[in-house]
Design a protein around this motif. Structure first.
Motif, PDB file in Angstrom:
ATOM      1  N   GLY A 197      19.548  87.919  57.476  1.00 21.08           N
ATOM      2  CA  GLY A 197      19.217  86.803  56.589  1.00 21.08           C
ATOM      3  C   GLY A 197      19.208  87.154  55.117  1.00 21.08           C
ATOM      4  N   ALA A 198      19.252  88.446  54.796  1.00 16.39           N
ATOM      5  CA  ALA A 198      19.288  88.817  53.373  1.00 16.39           C
ATOM      6  C   ALA A 198      20.679  88.529  52.817  1.00 16.39           C
ATOM      7  N   THR A 199      20.725  87.799  51.734  1.00 20.54           N
ATOM      8  CA  THR A 199      21.977  87.295  51.185  1.00 20.54           C
ATOM      9  C   THR A 199      21.986  87.551  49.677  1.00 20.54           C
ATOM     10  N   PRO A 200      23.160  87.817  49.102  1.00 21.20           N
ATOM     11  CA  PRO A 200      23.198  87.997  47.641  1.00 21.20           C
ATOM     12  C   PRO A 200      22.496  86.853  46.917  1.00 21.20           C
ATOM     13  N   PRO A 222       6.555 107.428  40.826  1.00 25.69           N
ATOM     14  CA  PRO A 222       5.377 107.610  41.682  1.00 25.69           C
ATOM     15  C   PRO A 222       4.693 106.312  42.092  1.00 25.69           C
ATOM     16  N   ASP A 223       5.059 105.217  41.459  1.00 30.12           N
ATOM     17  CA  ASP A 223       4.453 103.930  41.807  1.00 30.12           C
ATOM     18  C   ASP A 223       5.033 103.327  43.079  1.00 30.12           C
ATOM     19  N   VAL A 224       6.096 103.904  43.603  1.00 34.90           N
ATOM     20  CA  VAL A 224       6.646 103.436  44.879  1.00 34.90           C
ATOM     21  C   VAL A 224       5.888 104.173  45.997  1.00 34.90           C
ATOM     22  N   CYS A 225       4.606 103.876  46.097  1.00 30.67           N
ATOM     23  CA  CYS A 225       3.676 104.633  46.942  1.00 30.67           C
ATOM     24  C   CYS A 225       2.952 103.698  47.905  1.00 30.67           C
ATOM     25  N   PRO A 226       2.306 104.251  48.888  1.00 29.51           N
ATOM     26  CA  PRO A 226       1.602 103.411  49.860  1.00 29.51           C
ATOM     27  C   PRO A 226       0.693 102.380  49.185  1.00 29.51           C
ATOM     28  N   GLY A 227       0.826 101.145  49.630  1.00 32.22           N
ATOM     29  CA  GLY A 227       0.044 100.060  49.067  1.00 32.22           C
ATOM     30  C   GLY A 227       0.839  99.202  48.100  1.00 32.22           C
ATOM     31  N   ASN A 228       1.900  99.753  47.569  1.00 35.30           N
ATOM     32  CA  ASN A 228       2.702  99.015  46.582  1.00 35.30           C
ATOM     33  C   ASN A 228       3.981  98.479  47.204  1.00 35.30           C
ATOM     34  N   THR A 229       4.547  97.484  46.512  1.00 32.87           N
ATOM     35  CA  THR A 229       5.781  96.853  46.986  1.00 32.87           C
ATOM     36  C   THR A 229       6.854  97.010  45.928  1.00 32.87           C
ATOM     37  N   VAL A 230       8.028  97.448  46.356  1.00 33.85           N
ATOM     38  CA  VAL A 230       9.168  97.505  45.454  1.00 33.85           C
ATOM     39  C   VAL A 230      10.122  96.375  45.806  1.00 33.85           C
ATOM     40  N   TYR A 231      10.588  95.680  44.762  1.00 32.80           N
ATOM     41  CA  TYR A 231      11.543  94.582  44.940  1.00 32.80           C
ATOM     42  C   TYR A 231      12.925  95.057  44.503  1.00 32.80           C
ATOM     43  N   LEU A 232      13.907  94.838  45.378  1.00 36.53           N
ATOM     44  CA  LEU A 232      15.275  95.286  45.088  1.00 36.53           C
ATOM     45  C   LEU A 232      16.237  94.114  45.181  1.00 36.53           C
ATOM     46  N   PRO A 256       9.640 116.605  54.157  1.00 37.42           N
ATOM     47  CA  PRO A 256      10.060 115.619  55.169  1.00 37.42           C
ATOM     48  C   PRO A 256       8.851 114.787  55.597  1.00 37.42           C
ATOM     49  N   THR A 257       9.082 113.533  55.920  1.00 39.24           N
ATOM     50  CA  THR A 257       7.966 112.627  56.216  1.00 39.24           C
ATOM     51  C   THR A 257       8.299 111.639  57.328  1.00 39.24           C
ATOM     52  N   GLU A 258       7.238 111.033  57.788  1.00 34.58           N
ATOM     53  CA  GLU A 258       7.319 109.776  58.505  1.00 34.58           C
ATOM     54  C   GLU A 258       6.835 108.706  57.538  1.00 34.58           C
ATOM     55  N   THR A 259       7.735 107.866  57.133  1.00 30.27           N
ATOM     56  CA  THR A 259       7.411 106.843  56.145  1.00 30.27           C
ATOM     57  C   THR A 259       7.520 105.472  56.785  1.00 30.27           C
ATOM     58  N   THR A 260       6.465 104.697  56.637  1.00 27.49           N
ATOM     59  CA  THR A 260       6.445 103.365  57.250  1.00 27.49           C
ATOM     60  C   THR A 260       6.524 102.304  56.168  1.00 27.49           C
ATOM     61  N   ILE A 261       7.467 101.392  56.344  1.00 28.91           N
ATOM     62  CA  ILE A 261       7.677 100.304  55.384  1.00 28.91           C
ATOM     63  C   ILE A 261       7.698  98.970  56.106  1.00 28.91           C
ATOM     64  N   THR A 262       7.336  97.945  55.359  1.00 30.46           N
ATOM     65  CA  THR A 262       7.548  96.576  55.826  1.00 30.46           C
ATOM     66  C   THR A 262       8.545  95.923  54.879  1.00 30.46           C
ATOM     67  N   VAL A 263       9.483  95.204  55.468  1.00 28.49           N
ATOM     68  CA  VAL A 263      10.586  94.651  54.685  1.00 28.49           C
ATOM     69  C   VAL A 263      10.580  93.125  54.791  1.00 28.49           C
ATOM     70  N   ASP A 264      10.519  92.479  53.639  1.00 27.03           N
ATOM     71  CA  ASP A 264      10.588  91.018  53.610  1.00 27.03           C
ATOM     72  C   ASP A 264      11.733  90.568  52.717  1.00 27.03           C
ATOM     73  N   VAL A 265      12.359  89.494  53.138  1.00 27.08           N
ATOM     74  CA  VAL A 265      13.367  88.858  52.293  1.00 27.08           C
ATOM     75  C   VAL A 265      12.681  87.808  51.422  1.00 27.08           C
ATOM     76  N   VAL A 266      12.892  87.906  50.119  1.00 27.18           N
ATOM     77  CA  VAL A 266      12.416  86.862  49.206  1.00 27.18           C
ATOM     78  C   VAL A 266      13.640  86.040  48.821  1.00 27.18           C
ATOM     79  N   GLU A 267      13.682  84.825  49.313  1.00 25.54           N
ATOM     80  CA  GLU A 267      14.896  84.030  49.109  1.00 25.54           C
ATOM     81  C   GLU A 267      15.034  83.566  47.667  1.00 25.54           C
ATOM     82  N   ASP A 268      16.263  83.537  47.214  1.00 24.34           N
ATOM     83  CA  ASP A 268      16.591  82.968  45.892  1.00 24.34           C
ATOM     84  C   ASP A 268      15.757  83.580  44.772  1.00 24.34           C
TER      85      ASP A 268
END
Lengths: 307, 307, 307, 307
Positions: free
Chosen positions: B72-75, B174-184, B215-227
């Motif tokens: 569902g992620a779209t340009p 360093p702000d891309v750390c647990p608890g924070n969200t990065v938008y791409l 090396p790590t085990e990194t857990t992320i949650t991924v959401d699509v923000v439309e438009d």
């Protein structure tokens, strides 16, 4: 340990260039305290939000108090200037920020010379008290004042008060604040200390080029540190030691600051060079002072808990 | 909201370039969680302090997991990636920092091309636990992990994993750390998410170019923000919103970040452009992510208390 | 030594990114000659002076012919591409220069990100013949064509056609002209040669970002130079040898070019390193290719009379 | 139109900073000619190839003759200084080039501050005559002398003689040569003209930081151009007009120079702004003066055949 005052009247003419050529306005001993009446960066010329900077400002900005002659300060020494207190003075609204044509971080300038139209002139006048700065109905900015410009004189040069360099100058570094000490190289007999340009608050980089400028009574204590041959300014607080670089492009400011901090850790804190380099990679902090002046300023610091 | 695992075995070959060309290793829905087994930036090749990087490293650094296809992620959309948790994995000493010839902040490089001899190769291996990183007998660095490299794929280009740009990449922030969200920004159907390069800790600028890689085990949650058509990555925490720019010279990274933050205040927080510019001058914060990668990375942020 | 043609029809889809991923459109042997139908940098989309670039241009610029697979070219070799001839093609007015928003040397851009209004869009269409380019009633510019963009493929990356780097690319270097040879590193089996973006003339730096763009028939001869491991492109004419660097800030492009030229004098012309450094100080020449692309390009050269 | 001499004896002490503070050593009228005995950039301190620069040089480099007071020159005017002749003087070997620690184009410096070891000190002494400079048994460099440093005084500042800026200074621009005229802004009554630092030859960028330095008899003619308010220096020859910018990073020097040249074409040659911008894109030339001084210098020029 005497206390001195350097009022507007004592100062007479303020200086727009920092060098060894003017006569000192005050002679002090190492350990003395001075309370200085600083002007804002516009020498008060912007009085209302209707004033257009291009009309009311002259060719020079950033009036400096001084030079203060420090007895016994000799090239090869450092000057330790502790900021004791900064108190706003003058009539309200005594705070000023504004947009000046071809000056600032998000506009073409006389150096980043472009063909785009300049940004508009916008002036904002603000009430400033030690309780804070009221930005608008919803936002109050805390009063976190610091000295924007502080310099010893170069040996031969006279540098305009807008430019930070290895003599200090217009670093716009919020860490030069009450409680902290800035160390400056002594390049000439008596050091010739200048200061001014106090800001009521400022974000990192001083984005538009004009913080909350305001006139103050600033109290400093000045000590001579004998035989400490600094290449660049340094700052010390209870929490950290910081080296300061000013240059363009900005990466050179960062390189200067971090190299000087590596040197400091090696000279005074028992580090080996490569260990200092690797260690600062993990725990070094960077403050962007300004991204708007003829040289950009960066402070690189490390917590004293590690030293 | 499913949970997925992306183990070393699932991943198979790690990627050293980030683009739309490889087949996805995992398909997920918006809202899903993924636990990823990341390698360190050397894919584990530096095992002891006697290993010379020039001998044990290949032509490419910074192996990436992915691409993860987000249904569902779209340009024109954005991807919101929340860092849930980062846990170190692998045998001790599992942390590595080192000096690599012609790479780093205080050395000539392939770009700042000089005739000086390169710095020596130095390797430091470190025990890393969630309790901290023991540097030496006197110093323990807290475990403050973050994701050094995280990207969506560009539409046409394939960018080496060492380079941060408008697709994200090796920002070392360093702000891309647990608890924070990065938008791409999403540039291609499915977004093609890549990540890797977790650091146990890092100072501002990542001075020598190599943080405490592990090396790590990194857990992320991924959401699509439309438009939500982003030009550059953004980061959000409980305390601040941050825009991220990556460029050379470093002042351009700062300009990108601050201009994007002005835009964000105008679009989403009711500011008028010049007021946002003047306001950020007083309260903006700057984080120097890296001063060592092919582009330097700066984050400009403002406290949510003002928004 | 065969001769090949690569017409628009042969090419089919032109490429806006340069990498190892597309299928070659032509296979040639070392020593072969190819005549290529290049498009202008806009793939012909700007047809009249009334066309607004922002309306008629898509997301990508600078269409490239290729990839041409060169049999026997192997990583560690160099490709020697001699420009034999460039002839304009297409209907008049077939030359185009223009101003594109946030692109160019004297304007804020997506990287030098500012708040100033963009410059206006201006288009100028020009008749181009081998006799010259009529600018206005008083001025005729000589026809001095060259290949603006020429690349081998990187090994892993795919680089947009606007960016010059160590693989060649959008160098906009007027020395890549008929009679001269450009040397490019081979990074992948078959080299994957791309080219396009021919200019009828161009000043140093390509100031506004758009030279006199025009479609051409460009004839090149391609030779494999075995075991010549280039770090950066080089150019050779009857008069000089030139090393080419592309980077930001511009001084890094100059450093790359001059360091590579020092290396070349040491490797192939019997110079000792410091003597080469001192000698180039006295007789080196610098060409600014572009000051507008994602990397700036500088060529550093020395006259063959000294070699 | 008088002729003056300014010998070593007349000069007395040479100056290492350029400003309005020293007393003039000579007063002249507009139109007068002066023959000046310049020192080399080391004031003759490097006498043999065994001299280590770090041991024989003091804290300051680049001694300047002057200030010459030009009667009638007033802020808002320009000074037109025509280089009439440059003749080498002094005992052979009177030419000097060398490598100085942390100074030069391919080394870390005090600004590009790195941890690499400095380059070695190397000195080369050369016989210089008007017939040329013998580099070694195989190579003779032509004698193509020019004035490396020439300035009017800033109004308030005093700038070290190594730094080029809008007052002129250490531009190291080979176009300031016999037959050409350099235009400098007048910032103070009498203009206070300084000059020195003549080079027997120099390549673009002055790569290692030290051209073929030599003492000379340099003859100039000085004219006041009334009411010509220059922002930056300009140069004129029979063939071209050139604007000069000095800044860091190097792209800012190029932007300054080209913007000033656009302005010049509009003010004096009947161009409309966007047409000048587009036209210079096709026919502008760039000269890299230096890539080693505190500011880098670029000249942007256009052939008079187009004006």
């Amino acid at each position: 340990m005497a206390s001195h005052e350097l009022t507007e009247a004592d100062q007479g003419e303020y200086h727009y260039t920092v060098g060894p050529y003017p006569d000192p306005v005050l002679h002090i001993e190492s350990g003395d305290t001075v309370t200085v009446e600083t002007h804002d960066a516009f020498e008060g010329a912007i009085e209302t939000e209707d004033d257009a900077p291009s009309e009311v400002l002259g060719d020079y900005l950033n009036p400096q108090n001084g030079p203060i002659y420090v007895e016994g300060a000799t090239p090869g020494d450092a000057l330790a200037v502790t900021i004791e207190d900064i108190v706003p003075r003058g009539d309200q609204p005594r705070g000023t920020t504004c947009m000046i044509a071809e000056f600032g971080g998000l506009t073409g300038t006389d150096r980043t010379a472009l063909l785009n139209d300049p940004l508009p002139e916008v002036v904002k006048k603000l009430d400033v008290t030690t309780d804070g700065v009221r930005w608008d109905d919803e936002r109050v900015i805390p009063y976190e004042p610091f000295v924007g410009t502080i310099s010893t004189a170069p040996e031969l040069n006279s540098v305009d008060a807008l430019t930070p360099d290895d003599h200090g100058g217009n670093m716009d570094l919020p860490d030069v604040c009450p409680g902290n000490t800035v160390y400056l190289p002594v390049n000439t007999e008596g050091a010739y200390l200048y200061l001014g340009d106090c800001h009521a608050n400022q974000g990192d980089g001083e984005l538009c080029g004009v913080a909350i400028e305001h006139p103050t009574e600033t109290t400093i204590t000045v000590d001579v540190v004998e035989d400490w041959d600094l290449s660049w300014p340094r700052v010390e607080s209870d929490e950290f030691v910081m080296s300061v670089g000013s240059a363009r492009p900005m990466e050179d400011a960062a390189r200067i600051a971090y190299r000087d901090l590596v040197d400091w850790l090696v000279e005074d804190y028992g580090f080996e060079t490569w260990d200092a380099y690797l260690f600062l990679t993990q725990v070094g902090s960077v403050r962007l002072g300004n991204m708007v002046d003829p040289n950009y300023t960066i402070g690189a610091s490390v917590s004293k808990e590690y030293l």
